[in-house]
Design a protein around this motif. Structure first.
Motif, mmCIF file in Angstrom:
data_model
loop_
_atom_site.group_PDB
_atom_site.id
_atom_site.type_symbol
_atom_site.label_atom_id
_atom_site.label_comp_id
_atom_site.label_asym_id
_atom_site.label_seq_id
_atom_site.Cartn_x
_atom_site.Cartn_y
_atom_site.Cartn_z
ATOM 1 N N SER A 160 0.813 -1.204 0.000
ATOM 2 C CA SER A 160 0.000 0.000 0.000
ATOM 3 C C SER A 160 0.853 1.264 0.000
ATOM 4 N N THR A 161 2.058 1.204 0.536
ATOM 5 C CA THR A 161 2.895 2.394 0.559
ATOM 6 C C THR A 161 3.763 2.532 -0.688
ATOM 7 N N SER A 162 3.921 1.457 -1.466
ATOM 8 C CA SER A 162 4.778 1.546 -2.644
ATOM 9 C C SER A 162 3.995 1.525 -3.950
ATOM 10 N N ALA A 163 2.668 1.519 -3.894
ATOM 11 C CA ALA A 163 1.869 1.573 -5.111
ATOM 12 C C ALA A 163 2.217 2.859 -5.851
ATOM 13 N N GLY A 164 2.222 2.796 -7.147
ATOM 14 C CA GLY A 164 2.584 3.952 -7.946
ATOM 15 C C GLY A 164 4.019 3.905 -8.424
ATOM 16 N N VAL A 165 4.812 2.953 -7.951
ATOM 17 C CA VAL A 165 6.175 2.786 -8.434
ATOM 18 C C VAL A 165 6.120 2.229 -9.843
ATOM 19 N N ARG A 166 6.921 2.791 -10.738
ATOM 20 C CA ARG A 166 7.016 2.305 -12.115
ATOM 21 C C ARG A 166 8.424 1.816 -12.350
ATOM 22 N N GLY A 167 8.546 0.607 -12.859
ATOM 23 C CA GLY A 167 9.851 0.018 -13.078
ATOM 24 C C GLY A 167 10.017 -0.471 -14.500
ATOM 25 N N VAL A 168 11.256 -0.755 -14.848
ATOM 26 C CA VAL A 168 11.563 -1.352 -16.151
ATOM 27 C C VAL A 168 12.408 -2.591 -15.910
ATOM 28 N N ASP A 169 12.056 -3.664 -16.565
ATOM 29 C CA ASP A 169 12.831 -4.896 -16.526
ATOM 30 C C ASP A 169 13.440 -5.064 -17.910
ATOM 31 N N ILE A 170 14.729 -4.811 -18.003
ATOM 32 C CA ILE A 170 15.437 -4.851 -19.279
ATOM 33 C C ILE A 170 15.859 -6.287 -19.559
ATOM 34 N N GLY A 171 15.392 -6.841 -20.653
ATOM 35 C CA GLY A 171 15.680 -8.231 -20.965
ATOM 36 C C GLY A 171 14.878 -9.163 -20.083
ATOM 37 N N THR A 172 13.582 -8.972 -20.058
ATOM 38 C CA THR A 172 12.700 -9.693 -19.136
ATOM 39 C C THR A 172 12.696 -11.198 -19.333
ATOM 40 N N GLY A 173 12.947 -11.666 -20.535
ATOM 41 C CA GLY A 173 12.909 -13.103 -20.796
ATOM 42 C C GLY A 173 11.472 -13.605 -20.885
ATOM 43 N N GLY A 174 11.333 -14.864 -21.179
ATOM 44 C CA GLY A 174 10.014 -15.441 -21.377
ATOM 45 C C GLY A 174 9.183 -15.575 -20.119
ATOM 46 N N THR A 175 9.835 -15.663 -18.963
ATOM 47 C CA THR A 175 9.071 -15.853 -17.725
ATOM 48 C C THR A 175 8.396 -14.575 -17.250
ATOM 49 N N LEU A 176 8.965 -13.430 -17.585
ATOM 50 C CA LEU A 176 8.404 -12.135 -17.166
ATOM 51 C C LEU A 176 8.349 -12.048 -15.649
ATOM 52 N N ILE A 177 9.225 -12.784 -14.985
ATOM 53 C CA ILE A 177 9.092 -13.037 -13.556
ATOM 54 C C ILE A 177 9.166 -11.789 -12.674
ATOM 55 N N TYR A 178 10.115 -10.897 -12.922
ATOM 56 C CA TYR A 178 10.254 -9.739 -12.031
ATOM 57 C C TYR A 178 9.085 -8.769 -12.181
ATOM 58 N N ALA A 179 8.610 -8.588 -13.393
ATOM 59 C CA ALA A 179 7.451 -7.721 -13.600
ATOM 60 C C ALA A 179 6.208 -8.335 -12.954
ATOM 61 N N LEU A 180 6.029 -9.644 -13.116
ATOM 62 C CA LEU A 180 4.872 -10.300 -12.509
ATOM 63 C C LEU A 180 4.942 -10.276 -10.986
ATOM 64 N N LEU A 181 6.119 -10.570 -10.436
ATOM 65 C CA LEU A 181 6.268 -10.551 -8.973
ATOM 66 C C LEU A 181 6.078 -9.154 -8.391
ATOM 67 N N GLY A 182 6.730 -8.158 -8.991
ATOM 68 C CA GLY A 182 6.609 -6.786 -8.487
ATOM 69 C C GLY A 182 5.185 -6.274 -8.557
ATOM 70 N N SER A 183 4.490 -6.640 -9.609
ATOM 71 C CA SER A 183 3.101 -6.208 -9.772
ATOM 72 C C SER A 183 2.176 -6.924 -8.796
#
Length: 103
Positions: A19-42
């Protein structure tokens, strides 16, 4: 970090962090097929991500993985960064970047 276990204090802590970190926007450079960091962070923190990839095979899998997580579609955007995709024409306002070395 997101909790590893089943609940209790760790779950409350993660909920508070989200609840305190909502609104953070990130970029995962070279995400790969798993998309893992974007999925986990979201999923864990409600962060939005721009996930970039230049391998067409990995892009297809990343898109498939995002479709498998319909609740995160509004938070994760996948961008093809191969030379044939052309230049990006937007400024996504990134606040967080992830780039992990191969090997």
């Amino acid at each position: 970090p997101p909790p590893r276990g089943g609940g209790g204090e760790a779950a409350t802590s993660a909920s508070t962090s989200a609840s305190t970190s909502a609104g953070v926007r990130g970029v995962d450079i070279g995400t790969g097929g798993t998309l893992i960091y974007a999925l986990l962070g979201s999923a864990a923190f409600g962060w939005s991500f721009l996930a970039t990839e230049n391998c067409q095979y990995s892009l297809r899998w990343a898109e498939r993985n995002l479709r498998s997580n319909p609740g995160l579609r509004d938070l994760v955007r996948i961008r093809d960064t191969s030379p044939s995709a052309g230049p990006a024409d937007e400024n996504p306002g990134i606040q967080l970047g992830l780039l992990l070395p191969e090997g």
